[in-house]
Design an enzyme around this catalytic site. Structure first.
Site, PDB file in Angstrom:
ATOM      1  N   LYS A 128       0.858  -1.188   0.000  1.00  0.00           N
ATOM      2  CA  LYS A 128       0.000   0.000   0.000  1.00  0.00           C
ATOM      3  C   LYS A 128       0.893   1.236   0.000  1.00  0.00           C
ATOM      4  CE  LYS A 128      -3.891   1.903   2.719  1.00  0.00           C
ATOM      5  NZ  LYS A 128      -4.722   1.679   3.930  1.00  0.00           N
TER       6      LYS A 128
ATOM      7  N   SER B  84      -9.624   1.681   3.057  1.00  0.00           N
ATOM      8  CA  SER B  84      -8.785   2.490   2.197  1.00  0.00           C
ATOM      9  C   SER B  84      -7.772   1.687   1.380  1.00  0.00           C
ATOM     10  CB  SER B  84      -8.028   3.513   3.035  1.00  0.00           C
ATOM     11  OG  SER B  84      -7.164   2.874   3.949  1.00  0.00           O
TER      12      SER B  84
ATOM     13  N   SER C 294      -9.760  -0.769   7.099  1.00  0.00           N
ATOM     14  CA  SER C 294      -9.179  -0.523   5.775  1.00  0.00           C
ATOM     15  C   SER C 294      -8.508  -1.730   5.124  1.00  0.00           C
ATOM     16  CB  SER C 294      -8.179   0.629   5.841  1.00  0.00           C
ATOM     17  OG  SER C 294      -8.861   1.851   5.897  1.00  0.00           O
TER      18      SER C 294
END
Lengths: 101, 493
Positions: B80, B155, B179
């Protein structure tokens, strides 16, 4: 109800600026969010200790010696938007209205 | 099978192929890159593709040979984009960091590099991990590989989509209020947020420091157990990382479900939870009961206050953490500024997107003089009650199980002007972060539209092993996790 003035004050604290239209929209949205937050008032919390962290570790100390295996000054300056002679360059701190003060 | 299918193999099989030189790390990396590049226009799962360095690293590993003991050597993964990578641009999907080139690696990156994984790139996300849809990214939304008109969740939406669509074998994400788990659910894969403190946060761009944890996405629970083992453990650079010994997370896999005590909270099946999600998760619970799990219905009475408490606390922490972005030492600096104050205000105002500003504003408000007790302190006290609810149930049960998200992947754009509806999507995942307990999402089938549903498994602190045990056993019952995305509403795949 949160007012536009209050939101403008919070924006100042947060070092953010908004156009008048943005301020209007943020006031409306923050007002909705804060209305949701006000539901918390329903919960009895007298005598409840607030939780601000969920780690078991406490008071972690290390010897007071400099860290020497970190990045070098040159490396750290790589991401600086403006630098000169190995220093970070910023505009004048107090704007006296003089050209290039 | 074509080369591109290698990434759908289980870790042990893939590893054996590498050891036996039936496939090289370079071939595997090339297959991953081909898939990433081919699917990038449709999915936009990546912000930065690490093509050159990944191939060079793979060649290096091939030259050395893959050791039978190095289970992760040569395996293509992604990070990420809020996990810093030395020399590889790291943006947190924000304009304010879009030229940021870290000079060090996050601890998790260091550890996985040492284990021999290959970093294929940095995945898309909501800006600073603030969002549940990946729509707040400065680099455009990621599309859900099951239906390209829908969000991948967030997210960590890019990481989840990349794994689901077979672009990488695994990906790391971060989970502050769901997330990792919610995008895992929306993409039909496994995703785990470990216990707070299990994994070092050194090099994770901070959002809510008392909530943030790094975790793993894979197609199979067993493979996530191996990866989580590789990134866990105490780190002197993160004083909140735990000294607890890291067990072999795979050790309990294979013990099955019989005898496990499972708590099912009424609140996780209440108002606001979609009927098709409830039905799929209830079906899964029945299967677990048929396998000998003992199911109890319980209450987590403060669940409805989790969302408001979380948004005050996490936003307060964010408003503090994000003070460092001021246009001075790194990141974007606004042009034509007259004085220092202007640098701060204009760089922040032009650099942050609307959702980040909303949270900074909410947090600044909650911490401001006159409101601190009514908002921050009140929310922190409610956090204590939520934590106690969990401790009470988990004292007598091995797992808490319910849906991961109240719904399935929603259409891109539908919640654009409605922050509260979006915030409510986190209602089932936030509590685990409030309490610091480990939690995962396991694929639990599909709704009538063919969209994945996730089942959430929550365990006691530092008892990830029970999650892996139950999740792996559940996977065997249906193999939902092996279904591959349909790329609905798109042309190719």
């Amino acid at each position: 109800m949160i007012s536009k003035d209050q939101v403008a004050h919070v924006a100042k604290l947060a070092r953010l600026s908004f156009s008048d239209a943005e301020l209007e929209q943020f006031t409306h949205q923050l007002d909705q969010i804060i209305a949701m937050e006000n539901e918390l008032a329903e919960v009895p919390t007298d005598g409840v200790t607030p939780t601000t962290q969920v780690s078991d570790e406490r008071n972690v100390f290390r010897a007071d010696v400099p860290v020497t295996d970190g990045p070098t000054r040159d490396q750290l300056l790589q991401n600086v938007p403006e630098s000169k002679d190995g220093l970070i360059k910023v505009p004048t701190i107090i704007d006296k209205g003089e050209a290039d003060a | 099978m074509s080369n591109s299918d290698y990434l759908s193999y289980d870790l042990q099989t893939l590893h054996q192929l590498l050891v036996d030189k039936k496939v090289t790390a370079v071939a595997l990396t090339e297959a991953a890159l081909a898939k990433i590049n081919a699917q990038q226009p449709a999915l936009n799962a990546f912000i930065t593709i690490n093509q050159k360095k990944a191939l060079a690293r793979a060649a290096e590993l091939d030259a050395k040979g893959i050791d039978p003991d190095d289970l992760l050597a040569g395996i293509p993964i992604a990070y990420k984009d809020n996990i810093v990578t030395n020399g590889i641009r790291t943006t947190a999907a924000s304009h304010i960091l879009d030229n940021f080139n870290p000079v060090y690696d996050a601890t998790v990156v260091e550890k996985l590099d040492a284990a021999g994984t290959i970093n294929l790139g940095k995945t898309n996300m909501d800006e600073f991990a603030m969002g549940s849809s990946t729509e707040t990214s400065h680099f455009g939304v990621t599309h859900n590989p099951w239906d390209l008109e829908r969000v991948p969740g967030g997210s960590s939406g890019g990481s989840a989509a990349a794994v689901a669509a077979g672009e990488v074998f695994a990906a790391l994400g971060s989970d502050t209020g769901g997330s990792i788990r919610q995008p895992a659910a929306y993409n039909g894969i496994f995703g785990i947020k470990p216990t707070y403190g299990r994994v070092s946060r050194w090099g994770l761009i901070a959002f809510g420091s008392s909530f943030d944890q790094i975790g793993v996405f894979t197609r199979r629970a067993q493979d996530a157990a191996v990866l989580l083992g590789a990134i866990s453990g105490h780190d002197p650079k993160d004083s909140t990382s735990s000294e607890q010994a890291v067990p072999d997370f795979t050790a309990a896999i294979g013990q099955g479900i019989k005898g496990l005590k499972i708590a099912v909270p009424d609140e996780f099946f209440g108002e606001g939870i979609a009927e098709d999600v409830k039905a799929q998760v209830e079906k899964g619970l029945q299967q677990l009961a048929d396998q000998g799990a003992i199911i109890d219905h319980v209450q987590l009475p403060h669940t409805k206050y989790a969302v408001p408490a979380y948004y005050v606390l996490a936003s307060s922490e964010a408003s503090s953490n994000l003070q460092r972005f001021d246009g001075i030492r790194y990141g974007f600096r606004a042009a034509d500024v007259k004085n220092l104050e202007d640098v701060y205000v204009r760089s922040r105002s032009e650099g942050f997107g609307p959702e980040v500003k909303r949270r900074i504003m909410l947090g600044t408000f909650a911490l401001s003089s006159g409101y601190y007790d009514a908002y921050f302190n009140k929310a922190a006290a409610v956090r204590t009650l939520i934590k106690q609810d969990f401790e009470k149930i988990l004292a007598t049960h091995d797992l808490i199980i319910g849906p991961t998200a109240p719904d399935t992947a929603f259409k891109i754009g539908v919640n654009d002007d409605d922050p509260i509806t979006l915030y409510m999507k986190d209602i089932l995942t936030i509590s685990a972060n409030m309490a610091g307990v480990p939690a995962a999402s396991v694929p639990a089938g599909f709704n009538a539209e063919g969209l994945p549903v996730g089942m959430q498994m929550i365990a006691k602190r530092f008892d990830e092993s029970t999650i892996f045990r139950a999740a792996a056993a559940f996977e065997e019952l249906n193999h939902y996790n092996l279904e591959t995305p349909t790329f609905k509403n798109g042309g190719n795949a």
